[in-house]
Design a protein around this motif. Structure first.
Motif, PDB file in Angstrom:
ATOM      1  N   TRP A  86      35.587   3.177  46.215  1.00 50.78           N
ATOM      2  CA  TRP A  86      35.144   2.413  45.051  1.00 50.78           C
ATOM      3  C   TRP A  86      35.229   3.242  43.781  1.00 50.78           C
ATOM      4  O   TRP A  86      35.320   2.696  42.675  1.00 50.78           O
ATOM      5  N   TYR A  87      35.177   4.565  43.919  1.00 48.80           N
ATOM      6  CA  TYR A  87      35.169   5.450  42.756  1.00 48.80           C
ATOM      7  C   TYR A  87      36.466   6.253  42.625  1.00 48.80           C
ATOM      8  O   TYR A  87      36.484   7.291  41.965  1.00 48.80           O
ATOM      9  N   ASP A  89      39.111   5.691  40.951  1.00 49.34           N
ATOM     10  CA  ASP A  89      39.878   5.511  39.720  1.00 49.34           C
ATOM     11  C   ASP A  89      39.572   6.586  38.681  1.00 49.34           C
ATOM     12  O   ASP A  89      40.095   6.539  37.567  1.00 49.34           O
ATOM     13  N   GLU A 126      36.720   2.461  31.950  1.00 47.19           N
ATOM     14  CA  GLU A 126      37.683   1.967  32.924  1.00 47.19           C
ATOM     15  C   GLU A 126      38.789   2.998  33.126  1.00 47.19           C
ATOM     16  O   GLU A 126      39.415   3.459  32.172  1.00 47.19           O
ATOM     17  N   LYS A 158      31.246   0.932  37.308  1.00 42.11           N
ATOM     18  CA  LYS A 158      32.473   1.303  37.992  1.00 42.11           C
ATOM     19  C   LYS A 158      32.789   0.313  39.123  1.00 42.11           C
ATOM     20  O   LYS A 158      33.945  -0.052  39.349  1.00 42.11           O
ATOM     21  N   ILE A 159      31.763  -0.108  39.833  1.00 36.93           N
ATOM     22  CA  ILE A 159      31.952  -1.087  40.908  1.00 36.93           C
ATOM     23  C   ILE A 159      32.404  -2.420  40.329  1.00 36.93           C
ATOM     24  O   ILE A 159      33.324  -3.072  40.842  1.00 36.93           O
ATOM     25  N   ARG A 162      36.151  -2.615  39.334  1.00 36.40           N
ATOM     26  CA  ARG A 162      37.187  -2.461  40.345  1.00 36.40           C
ATOM     27  C   ARG A 162      38.182  -3.609  40.368  1.00 36.40           C
ATOM     28  O   ARG A 162      39.306  -3.457  40.816  1.00 36.40           O
ATOM     29  N   ASN A 163      37.781  -4.783  39.886  1.00 34.12           N
ATOM     30  CA  ASN A 163      38.730  -5.900  39.840  1.00 34.12           C
ATOM     31  C   ASN A 163      39.371  -6.040  38.460  1.00 34.12           C
ATOM     32  O   ASN A 163      39.995  -7.063  38.155  1.00 34.12           O
ATOM     33  N   PRO A 170      31.761  -7.982  41.089  1.00 34.32           N
ATOM     34  CA  PRO A 170      32.626  -6.979  41.712  1.00 34.32           C
ATOM     35  C   PRO A 170      33.594  -7.641  42.689  1.00 34.32           C
ATOM     36  O   PRO A 170      33.426  -8.813  43.044  1.00 34.32           O
TER      37      PRO A 170
END
Length: 264
Positions: A86-87, A89, A126, A158-159, A162-163, A170
């Motif tokens: 999830w993290y 990026d 982001e 951050k979650i 993700r999209n 999320p």
């Protein structure tokens, strides 16, 4: 800016004394089943292995600082199947000694650009680093009653991101809410999130303008539905009991997402 980098190999060993001190400082971490606490420790070590910590304005990143942030950052991931993916990026975590004055520039509906300054305790960009105020990270040890936690707030963003959009929803697992596809899952999520946000925003406005009772959740959540999601997440993880009383519908929604438990 000073830079502090954990070696990527081997997996950092968190000393027992250091780990126990973190649990004492942030009791909401320890108030979980022993298996969860053990997984939290492993995830925190993996987080330390893969992220780079930077101290701004001469702030020194110590093991206490890094572990305090890591342990709180991974709390929302305990029961999410993708774990630390999830993290993935971002790599950097920038820690300031205190709050930061950040320049802002926005364009209104008429096309007029407005520039202003905003005092922030944290920020999640982001595909970029997470910025945190150490002063506010420490405060999270004594603001449990208020449901305040800057680390969880920023990592909830951050979650959410993700999209690709900070919209309070999320990416959801297949079959979420008994749905058949991703679009239906998102609609089921927003069917709960949007009314909760609208009610919260209205209560915040009444409190500010007419002296009504203020909401328990941080009124910063009235800024947007994405901020409401982050504010709700921090309260959910640090003060579940009060959150359940204030936002029972969101509790059920979050339980299904974060814990994989569908109720009601």
């Amino acid at each position: 800016m000073l830079r502090w980098l954990r070696k990527l190999r081997p997996l950092p060993v968190i000393p027992d004394a250091t780990w126990q001190a973190t649990l004492v400082r942030y009791p909401f971490l320890a108030e979980r089943p022993s298996a969860d606490v053990q997984r939290l420790r492993l995830l925190a070590a993996e987080f330390l292995q893969g992220k780079e910590f930077h101290g701004a304005h001469g702030f020194v990143i110590t093991d206490e600082v890094a572990l305090s942030i890591a342990a709180q950052a991974v709390l929302p991931l305990l029961h999410l199947s993708a774990g630390l993916a999830w993290y993935d990026d971002f790599v950097g975590v920038v820690v300031h000694p205190a709050e930061v004055v950040a320049p802002r520039k926005v364009m209104d509906e008429a096309g007029v650009v407005h520039e202003y300054e905003e005092v922030v305790a944290g920020e999640a960009m982001e595909h970029g680093p997470v910025m945190l105020s150490w002063q506010d990270v420490l405060a999270s040890s004594v603001t449990i009653d208020e449901g305040y936690n800057v680390v969880i707030h920023e990592f909830a963003h951050k979650i959410d991101l993700r999209n690709g959009a900070a919209n309070g929803c999320p990416p959801l697992p297949p079959g979420f809410g008994g749905t058949q596809n991703a679009r239906a899952a998102a609609a089921a999520w927003m069917a709960v999130m949007e009314p909760a946000y609208t009610a919260f925003r209205e209560k915040t406005i009444v409190a500010e303008r007419f002296g009504g009772e203020p909401p328990w959740l941080d009124d910063y959540g009235a800024e947007s539905i994405s901020e409401f999601f982050a504010v709700a997440c921090e309260a959910y993880f640090v003060n579940r009991g009060q959150f359940a009383r204030e936002e029972p519908a969101l509790l059920r929604l979050f339980d299904e997402f974060f814990l994989g438990q569908r109720t009601g």
